[in-house]
Design a protein around this motif. Structure first.
Motif, PDB file in Angstrom:
ATOM      1  N   TYR A 266       0.850  -1.187   0.027  1.00 22.69           N
ATOM      2  CA  TYR A 266      -0.249   0.142  -0.192  1.00 22.69           C
ATOM      3  C   TYR A 266       0.637   1.084   0.011  1.00 22.69           C
ATOM      4  O   TYR A 266       1.477   1.159   0.025  1.00 22.69           O
ATOM      5  N   GLY A 267       0.420   2.302  -0.768  1.00 21.14           N
ATOM      6  CA  GLY A 267       0.748   3.393  -0.443  1.00 21.14           C
ATOM      7  C   GLY A 267      -0.390   4.714  -0.379  1.00 21.14           C
ATOM      8  O   GLY A 267      -1.345   4.149  -0.542  1.00 21.14           O
ATOM      9  N   PHE A 268       0.298   5.418   0.207  1.00 19.41           N
ATOM     10  CA  PHE A 268      -0.757   6.625   1.088  1.00 19.41           C
ATOM     11  C   PHE A 268      -0.496   8.052   0.792  1.00 19.41           C
ATOM     12  O   PHE A 268       1.454   8.519   0.274  1.00 19.41           O
ATOM     13  N   GLY A 269      -1.084   9.078   0.231  1.00 21.39           N
ATOM     14  CA  GLY A 269      -0.621  10.657   0.259  1.00 21.39           C
ATOM     15  C   GLY A 269      -1.999  11.479   0.440  1.00 21.39           C
ATOM     16  O   GLY A 269      -3.040  11.128   0.061  1.00 21.39           O
ATOM     17  N   VAL A 270      -1.743  13.093   0.479  1.00 20.47           N
ATOM     18  CA  VAL A 270      -2.266  12.983   1.321  1.00 20.47           C
ATOM     19  C   VAL A 270      -1.599  15.437   0.312  1.00 20.47           C
ATOM     20  O   VAL A 270      -0.623  15.289   0.371  1.00 20.47           O
ATOM     21  N   VAL A 271      -2.475  15.558  -0.771  1.00 18.90           N
ATOM     22  CA  VAL A 271      -2.471  16.168  -1.164  1.00 18.90           C
ATOM     23  C   VAL A 271      -3.166  17.550  -2.642  1.00 18.90           C
ATOM     24  O   VAL A 271      -4.374  17.347  -1.767  1.00 18.90           O
ATOM     25  N   LEU A 272      -2.608  18.738  -2.491  1.00 14.85           N
ATOM     26  CA  LEU A 272      -3.628  19.386  -2.719  1.00 14.85           C
ATOM     27  C   LEU A 272      -3.751  19.495  -4.401  1.00 14.85           C
ATOM     28  O   LEU A 272      -2.854  19.513  -5.322  1.00 14.85           O
ATOM     29  N   LEU A 273      -4.853  18.750  -4.598  1.00 13.00           N
ATOM     30  CA  LEU A 273      -5.382  19.073  -6.638  1.00 13.00           C
ATOM     31  C   LEU A 273      -6.853  20.628  -6.632  1.00 13.00           C
ATOM     32  O   LEU A 273      -7.319  20.524  -6.135  1.00 13.00           O
ATOM     33  N   ASN A 274      -6.753  20.366  -7.803  1.00 14.16           N
ATOM     34  CA  ASN A 274      -7.360  21.336  -8.479  1.00 14.16           C
ATOM     35  C   ASN A 274      -8.601  21.030  -8.757  1.00 14.16           C
ATOM     36  O   ASN A 274      -8.075  20.201  -9.540  1.00 14.16           O
ATOM     37  N   ALA A 275      -9.656  20.934  -9.436  1.00 14.19           N
ATOM     38  CA  ALA A 275     -10.691  20.569 -10.366  1.00 14.19           C
ATOM     39  C   ALA A 275     -10.084  21.133 -11.133  1.00 14.19           C
ATOM     40  O   ALA A 275      -9.780  21.180 -12.315  1.00 14.19           O
ATOM     41  N   GLY A 276     -10.812  19.767 -12.170  1.00  9.69           N
ATOM     42  CA  GLY A 276      -9.939  19.916 -12.745  1.00  9.69           C
ATOM     43  C   GLY A 276      -8.708  18.317 -12.893  1.00  9.69           C
ATOM     44  O   GLY A 276      -8.277  18.197 -14.526  1.00  9.69           O
ATOM     45  N   ASP A 277      -8.023  17.965 -11.675  1.00 11.63           N
ATOM     46  CA  ASP A 277      -6.802  18.593 -12.309  1.00 11.63           C
ATOM     47  C   ASP A 277      -7.077  16.208 -12.902  1.00 11.63           C
ATOM     48  O   ASP A 277      -8.398  15.869 -12.556  1.00 11.63           O
ATOM     49  N   GLU A 278      -6.124  15.762 -13.282  1.00  8.37           N
ATOM     50  CA  GLU A 278      -6.080  14.313 -13.239  1.00  8.37           C
ATOM     51  C   GLU A 278      -5.191  13.155 -13.471  1.00  8.37           C
ATOM     52  O   GLU A 278      -3.623  14.100 -13.019  1.00  8.37           O
ATOM     53  N   LEU A 279      -5.304  12.435 -12.433  1.00  7.29           N
ATOM     54  CA  LEU A 279      -4.934  11.568 -12.243  1.00  7.29           C
ATOM     55  C   LEU A 279      -4.470  10.270 -12.676  1.00  7.29           C
ATOM     56  O   LEU A 279      -5.262   9.293 -13.589  1.00  7.29           O
ATOM     57  N   SER A 280      -3.111   9.587 -12.885  1.00  9.73           N
ATOM     58  CA  SER A 280      -3.281   8.193 -13.347  1.00  9.73           C
ATOM     59  C   SER A 280      -2.085   7.436 -13.113  1.00  9.73           C
ATOM     60  O   SER A 280      -1.403   7.964 -11.882  1.00  9.73           O
ATOM     61  N   TYR A 281      -1.763   6.122 -13.624  1.00 11.06           N
ATOM     62  CA  TYR A 281      -0.525   5.712 -13.183  1.00 11.06           C
ATOM     63  C   TYR A 281       1.099   5.832 -13.539  1.00 11.06           C
ATOM     64  O   TYR A 281       0.755   6.952 -14.974  1.00 11.06           O
ATOM     65  N   TYR A 282       1.960   5.700 -13.379  1.00 12.74           N
ATOM     66  CA  TYR A 282       3.185   5.993 -14.026  1.00 12.74           C
ATOM     67  C   TYR A 282       3.992   5.057 -13.168  1.00 12.74           C
ATOM     68  O   TYR A 282       4.572   5.004 -11.687  1.00 12.74           O
ATOM     69  N   CYS A 283       5.247   4.111 -13.879  1.00  8.83           N
ATOM     70  CA  CYS A 283       5.694   2.946 -13.671  1.00  8.83           C
ATOM     71  C   CYS A 283       7.176   4.354 -14.103  1.00  8.83           C
ATOM     72  O   CYS A 283       7.570   4.059 -14.722  1.00  8.83           O
ATOM     73  N   ASN A 284       7.849   4.339 -13.013  1.00  6.10           N
ATOM     74  CA  ASN A 284       9.365   4.822 -13.400  1.00  6.10           C
ATOM     75  C   ASN A 284      10.955   4.204 -13.137  1.00  6.10           C
ATOM     76  O   ASN A 284      11.681   4.771 -12.498  1.00  6.10           O
ATOM     77  N   ILE A 285      10.522   2.661 -11.895  1.00  2.00           N
ATOM     78  CA  ILE A 285      11.424   2.276 -11.345  1.00  2.00           C
ATOM     79  C   ILE A 285      11.267   0.917 -11.773  1.00  2.00           C
ATOM     80  O   ILE A 285      10.282  -0.139 -10.990  1.00  2.00           O
ATOM     81  N   ALA A 286      12.033   0.001 -12.761  1.00  2.00           N
ATOM     82  CA  ALA A 286      11.836  -1.169 -12.935  1.00  2.00           C
ATOM     83  C   ALA A 286      10.353  -1.030 -13.723  1.00  2.00           C
ATOM     84  O   ALA A 286       9.279  -0.817 -13.920  1.00  2.00           O
ATOM     85  N   GLY A 287      10.494  -2.421 -13.988  1.00  5.17           N
ATOM     86  CA  GLY A 287       8.860  -3.133 -14.476  1.00  5.17           C
ATOM     87  C   GLY A 287       8.243  -3.741 -13.195  1.00  5.17           C
ATOM     88  O   GLY A 287       8.279  -3.750 -12.817  1.00  5.17           O
ATOM     89  N   ALA A 288       7.266  -2.413 -12.958  1.00  2.00           N
ATOM     90  CA  ALA A 288       6.011  -3.768 -12.059  1.00  2.00           C
ATOM     91  C   ALA A 288       4.988  -4.816 -12.777  1.00  2.00           C
ATOM     92  O   ALA A 288       4.153  -4.342 -13.917  1.00  2.00           O
TER      93      ALA A 288
END
Length: 305
Positions: A266-288
């Motif tokens: 599991y991973g967790f985070g608290v972030v400030l987002l603006n209306a209309g922001d779009e979330l997606s996955y991104y793999c950046n260390i090795a292949g998952a």
């Protein structure tokens, strides 16, 4: 029975320098309809004006201290003020009221059912909607009674009974709805295949490669969000899967690693987002290599305020 312009039953006591008058039976100021403004004449002919009558049938006061000679239980006369004088005074007062801006504003206001009125300025009235429920609330004798009408909690420290559910609070849980997948390093992937839960206005954002794999997740309002992601690993190896905003791999919102096969991290985070922001996955260390079906690899997003 002869009619007289005055009343003189019984006797009266008046004292020089005093405003108090007492009467002796059979005098009765109540049944005689004696009123303030009538004139009382002492036995020596001196007159004075009544200021009050009563309480009771044998008591009155003068508007000024009596200047005549003191008399104890002596004859008297009460000369009644003509009704026409009272009518003229009442008419004068009525005209004064009618000429005021407030009465004119009231007369000009077109009232209707379930409406109240209020002043918008000196001598200016306006109507507003006043429902039955609003009248019940206004009828509360104090704040506590009005709070009871609303079934409202008082303040910090009070006890709430029953569940509290905010059906408008933005929150969602999403999955890609695929099976075993290998996420290629330095590549963006769709976050949203389908909603397991959605309230408060989350929608699908831009489609992402590979074609048909899903969309970014668009947030509905500006504010702080809690983001929780869970990754079910099919092949261990330590690949890292991030949640990013607007396709920017630097803006990492939360991340999890595919460390041990057959386990969920599991991973967790608290972030400030603006209306209309779009979330997606991104793999950046090795292949998952993960299993992205529902209840295995998913993301939960909750609006905090």
């Amino acid at each position: 029975m002869p009619l007289t312009a005055y009343y003189s039953a019984g006797t009266a006591t008046l004292t020089n320098g005093s405003v108090n008058v007492t009467f002796q039976a059979p005098a009765d100021m109540t049944t005689a309809n004696v009123a303030p403004g009538d004139r009382i004449e002492a036995d020596d002919g001196r007159t004075a004006t009544l200021a009050t009558v009563g309480p009771g049938p044998l008591v009155a006061t003068l508007d000024k201290a009596f200047k005549g000679t003191t008399q104890a239980a002596q004859p008297y006369k009460i000369w009644r003020t003509f009704d026409a004088q009272y009518l003229m005074e009442g008419a004068r007062n009525a005209m004064t009221l009618l000429g005021s801006g407030s009465i004119a504003a009231l007369a000009a206001l077109a009232g209707a059912a379930n409406q109240g009125m209020y002043f918008t300025g000196p001598g200016v009235l306006a109507a507003f909607s006043l429902t039955a429920a609003g009248r019940v609330l206004l009828a509360g004798a104090d704040v506590a009674a009005q709070r009871a009408t609303l079934n409202a909690v008082n303040k910090a420290g009070d006890t709430m009974t029953g569940p509290l559910r905010n059906t408008g609070l933005p929150m969602c849980r999403v999955t890609r709805n695929n099976s075993a997948e290998t996420f290629v390093v330095n590549t963006e992937y769709a976050l949203l295949g389908s909603f397991n839960l959605n309230q408060g206005g989350f929608t699908a954002g831009a489609a992402t490669a590979p074609a048909g794999s899903g969309n970014r997740l668009k947030v509905p309002v500006t504010g702080y969000y809690f983001i929780a992601m869970g990754i079910y690993t099919t092949v261990g190896g330590g690949g890292r899967l991030n949640v990013i905003v607007n396709g920017n791999p630097i803006n990492v919102m939360a991340f999890g690693t595919s460390a041990v096969a057959g386990q969920k991290t599991y991973g967790f985070g608290v972030v400030l987002l603006n209306a209309g922001d779009e979330l997606s996955y991104y793999c950046n260390i090795a292949g998952a290599q993960v299993f992205t079906a529902s209840n295995h690899t998913d993301v939960t997003v909750i609006y905090l305020g």
